[in-house]
Scaffold this active site. Structure first.
Site, PDB file in Angstrom:
ATOM      1  N   PHE A   1       0.980  -1.122  -0.286  1.00 21.24           N
ATOM      2  CA  PHE A   1      -0.464  -0.027   0.449  1.00 21.24           C
ATOM      3  C   PHE A   1       0.624   1.207   0.054  1.00 21.24           C
ATOM      4  CE2 PHE A   1       0.920  -1.593   4.359  1.00 21.24           C
ATOM      5  CZ  PHE A   1       1.036  -0.232   5.098  1.00 21.24           C
TER       6      PHE A   1
ATOM      7  N   GLU B   1       0.236   5.467   2.247  1.00 24.16           N
ATOM      8  CA  GLU B   1      -1.239   5.433   3.004  1.00 24.16           C
ATOM      9  C   GLU B   1      -0.734   6.866   3.404  1.00 24.16           C
ATOM     10  OE1 GLU B   1      -3.046   2.273   6.561  1.00 24.16           O
ATOM     11  OE2 GLU B   1      -1.238   3.668   7.235  1.00 24.16           O
TER      12      GLU B   1
ATOM     13  N   HIS C   1       6.794  -7.196  12.619  1.00 23.76           N
ATOM     14  CA  HIS C   1       6.906  -5.926  11.542  1.00 23.76           C
ATOM     15  C   HIS C   1       5.794  -5.897  10.931  1.00 23.76           C
ATOM     16  CE1 HIS C   1       4.248  -9.493   9.192  1.00 23.76           C
ATOM     17  NE2 HIS C   1       4.671  -9.241   8.216  1.00 23.76           N
TER      18      HIS C   1
ATOM     19  N   GLY D   1       0.674  -8.413  12.195  1.00 25.15           N
ATOM     20  CA  GLY D   1       0.078  -9.534  11.519  1.00 25.15           C
ATOM     21  C   GLY D   1      -1.114 -10.351  11.342  1.00 25.15           C
TER      22      GLY D   1
HETATM   23  P1  5GP Z   1       3.431  -7.612   5.325  1.00 21.51           P
HETATM   24  O1  5GP Z   1       4.001  -7.815   4.794  1.00 21.51           O
HETATM   25  O2  5GP Z   1       3.047  -9.458   6.035  1.00 21.51           O
HETATM   26  O3  5GP Z   1       1.785  -8.545   4.287  1.00 21.51           O
HETATM   27  O4  5GP Z   1       2.412  -6.754   6.043  1.00 21.51           O
HETATM   28  C1  5GP Z   1       3.233  -6.093   7.402  1.00 21.51           C
HETATM   29  C2  5GP Z   1       2.351  -5.488   8.195  1.00 21.51           C
HETATM   30  O5  5GP Z   1       0.681  -4.185   7.176  1.00 21.51           O
HETATM   31  C3  5GP Z   1       0.695  -6.607   8.092  1.00 21.51           C
HETATM   32  O6  5GP Z   1       1.107  -7.404   9.228  1.00 21.51           O
HETATM   33  C4  5GP Z   1      -0.142  -5.475   8.974  1.00 21.51           C
HETATM   34  O7  5GP Z   1      -0.470  -5.654  10.366  1.00 21.51           O
HETATM   35  C5  5GP Z   1      -0.137  -4.320   7.876  1.00 21.51           C
HETATM   36  N1  5GP Z   1      -0.440  -3.612   7.022  1.00 21.51           N
HETATM   37  C6  5GP Z   1      -1.431  -4.516   6.651  1.00 21.51           C
HETATM   38  N2  5GP Z   1      -2.163  -3.698   5.005  1.00 21.51           N
HETATM   39  C7  5GP Z   1      -1.890  -2.342   5.679  1.00 21.51           C
HETATM   40  C8  5GP Z   1      -3.161  -1.432   5.051  1.00 21.51           C
HETATM   41  O8  5GP Z   1      -3.283  -0.804   3.941  1.00 21.51           O
HETATM   42  N3  5GP Z   1      -2.216   0.034   6.283  1.00 21.51           N
HETATM   43  C9  5GP Z   1      -1.218  -0.027   7.040  1.00 21.51           C
HETATM   44  N4  5GP Z   1      -1.331   1.173   7.739  1.00 21.51           N
HETATM   45  N5  5GP Z   1      -1.112  -1.555   7.504  1.00 21.51           N
HETATM   46  C10 5GP Z   1      -1.257  -2.238   7.219  1.00 21.51           C
HETATM   47 MN    MN Z   2       5.493  -6.976   3.680  1.00 17.23          MN
END
Ligand code: 5GP
Ligand code: MN
Ligand code: MN
Length: 473
Positions: A204, A206, A398, A401
């Site tokens: 994303f 944001e 990270h 989760g």
């Molecule tokens: P991953 O790298 O494991 O896909 O994502 C890392 C973390 O990003 C996830 O564990 C989740 O907590 C967070 N996350 C996922 N989507 C969003 C989003 O749209 N906005 C924000 N701020 N955090 C997100």
């Molecule tokens: Mn990631």
């Protein structure tokens, strides 16, 4: 299989011995996270990792732990650089998936919904999202791949796609050493046309706001203050890194028996660090890591351009300086207690303590920011590691989760419920149905997850960010 977690400190559990474990496995969970924890497969994955040759105690599960390919997401595995192995699966498919945080001089209350919508549209016009999307710009699609993969973010910064100061605010300066494009397959090279794209689902861009500052002095070093507009960019090495992981997992699985390595699972395919397969993987992994740093740099450049266009202000006025860029899927050689280890972080973020010499100069006295996204409807955090962070090889969680598998989220939620749960956060996405697995309720409670390591004495929160507007892959 029943895995037993014995308490061994505040929010800290030791996995009871299982199989061929050579070293301890620790998991960090608050009482609430422990009560909801149902990830026995992730615990088996930690136990498996703890059985690999040359693994160094302990293997760690972070509070955002959930089952992954080989090593769980939210996993840290360190191996001895001389006698240990490297595992492509323990780095992850999206090599150097990571997060970048930008700060601005803008006040969140000055951005009306109309402005936010225009900003999202201006970003989206420049940065495509979705699986398999290639860059809109020929100069990025056809960039000199050898130079990009060997020089990382600096390659583009030096060509004007960034501020010169950006380089010092990226983990490893935006370029891991040891990259060698010769170690990358033709198939992976053919997937290198995706610079300046964010990719699918979980990735994303944001626009957010600093909702709360916990440590004013540290926040001020990072240029953060309450009410200010921030940007988070979450993406990685796209199809390029994915292909490198696929290629080398297969090669490592094939080569293992030749080195007398008994593989506990396919996902943990591993080769000695000091072997042709190990060395070549690390050279290829560094290429993907540098590609990802370059990717986040180009997206930063395009976001800056979009803000200038919409707000009709100069970058000097807007700000948009890079606070920090951290990887959360990577393996790096690091010194711990006088030994050189290869620290695999898969869904885990480095957080060097204050005074550690690898901090950039501006963060030497505080420790660099570790950026922890939560979800598009809740909050995200900036934290620092404490003087005890060495206990986790200088690593923190990270993200929040997953608490709900992608499959379960897709089958049990509706687009209306997703929209409702966003509580007014603007969302640009091709279709809501494809994002059900990204609903805030599919993730653990970010406050609880961050609080787990805070109470364990490992991290301190610096600031909490809340989302205002999001572009999802
Ligand atoms: P991953 O790298 O494991 O896909 O994502 C890392 C973390 O990003 C996830 O564990 C989740 O907590 C967070 N996350 C996922 N989507 C969003 C989003 O749209 N906005 C924000 N701020 N955090 C997100
Ligand atoms: Mn990631
Ligand atoms: Mn990723």
């Amino acid at each position: 299989m029943n895995f037993n977690l014995e308490p061994c400190g505040k929010n800290r559990y030791r996995l009871s011995p299982y199989g061929d474990m050579q070293v301890e496995a620790l998991v960090f969970l608050s009482p609430k996270l422990k009560a909801q924890f149902g990830e026995s497969e992730a615990l088996k994955q930690l136990a498996d990792a703890a059985s690999l040759p040359g693994v160094v105690s302990p293997v760690i599960g972070m509070p955002d732990i959930h089952t992954g390919f080989g090593l769980p997401i939210g996993g840290v595995m360190a191996t001895d650089s001389k006698t240990g192995v490297v595992s492509a699966g323990a780095v992850g498919m999206d090599i150097n998936c990571g997060v970048r945080l930008l700060r601005t001089n803008l006040e969140a209350k000055s951005l009306t919904t109309g402005k936010l919508e225009k900003l999202l549209a201006a970003i989206e016009k420049r940065v495509p999202s979705g699986v398999g999307k290639s860059s809109l710009y020929r100069e990025f699609r056809e960039a000199d791949l050898e130079a990009v993969t060997h020089q990382g973010a600096a390659y583009f910064i030096r060509r004007g796609y960034g501020f010169p100061e950006d380089e010092a605010s990226i983990e490893a300066g935006g370029a891991l050493p040891g990259a060698d494009l010769k170690a990358v397959s033709q198939q992976a090279r053919e997937r290198a046309d995706q610079l300046a794209t964010i990719g699918g689902g979980n990735h994303f861009i944001e626009i957010g706001e600093v909702e709360k500052v916990f440590l004013p002095e540290v926040a001020s070093v990072m240029g953060l203050q309450e009410g200010q507009v921030t940007i988070l960019i979450h993406t990685g090495s796209r199809g390029f890194g994915h292909q490198i992981c696929t290629d080398y997992s297969a090669r490592m699985a094939q080569a293992a028996s030749k080195y007398g390595i008994r593989l506990p699972s396919k996902g943990l395919a591993a080769a000695p660090i000091d072997s042709p397969e190990g060395r070549q993987y690390l050279a290829a992994m560094a290429c993907a890591a540098n590609f990802a740093f370059a990717n986040r740099q180009l997206i930063t450049f395009l976001v800056r351009e979009a803000f200038e266009e919409v707000l009709k202000l100069s970058l000097e006025e807007i700000g948009l300086e890079l606070v920090y860029d951290v990887a959360h899927n990577i393996a790096k050689f690091e010194e711990h207690k006088g030994r050189t280890l290869l620290v695999h972080r898969k869904g885990a973020t480095r957080a060097l303590p204050a005074g550690h010499k690898e901090n950039p100069a501006r963060y030497l006295a505080t420790g660099h920011p570790a950026i922890i996204p939560g979800s598009m409807g809740t909050a995200s955090y900036v934290v620092i590691g404490t003087e005890r962070i060495g206990e986790t090889f200088n690593s923190v969680n990270h993200g929040a989760g997953r608490i709900m598998s992608r499959k379960k989220a897709k089958s049990s939620l509706s687009p209306e419920e997703l929209q409702e749960s966003l509580k007014g956060v603007l969302l640009r996405a091709k279709n809501l149905r494809s994002l059900l697995d990204e609903a805030p309720v599919a993730y653990k409670d970010i406050d609880e997850v961050v609080g787990t390591l805070v109470d364990a004495g490992l991290t301190k929160p610096v600031a909490r960010l809340k989302p205002l507007a999001v572009i999802k892959g």
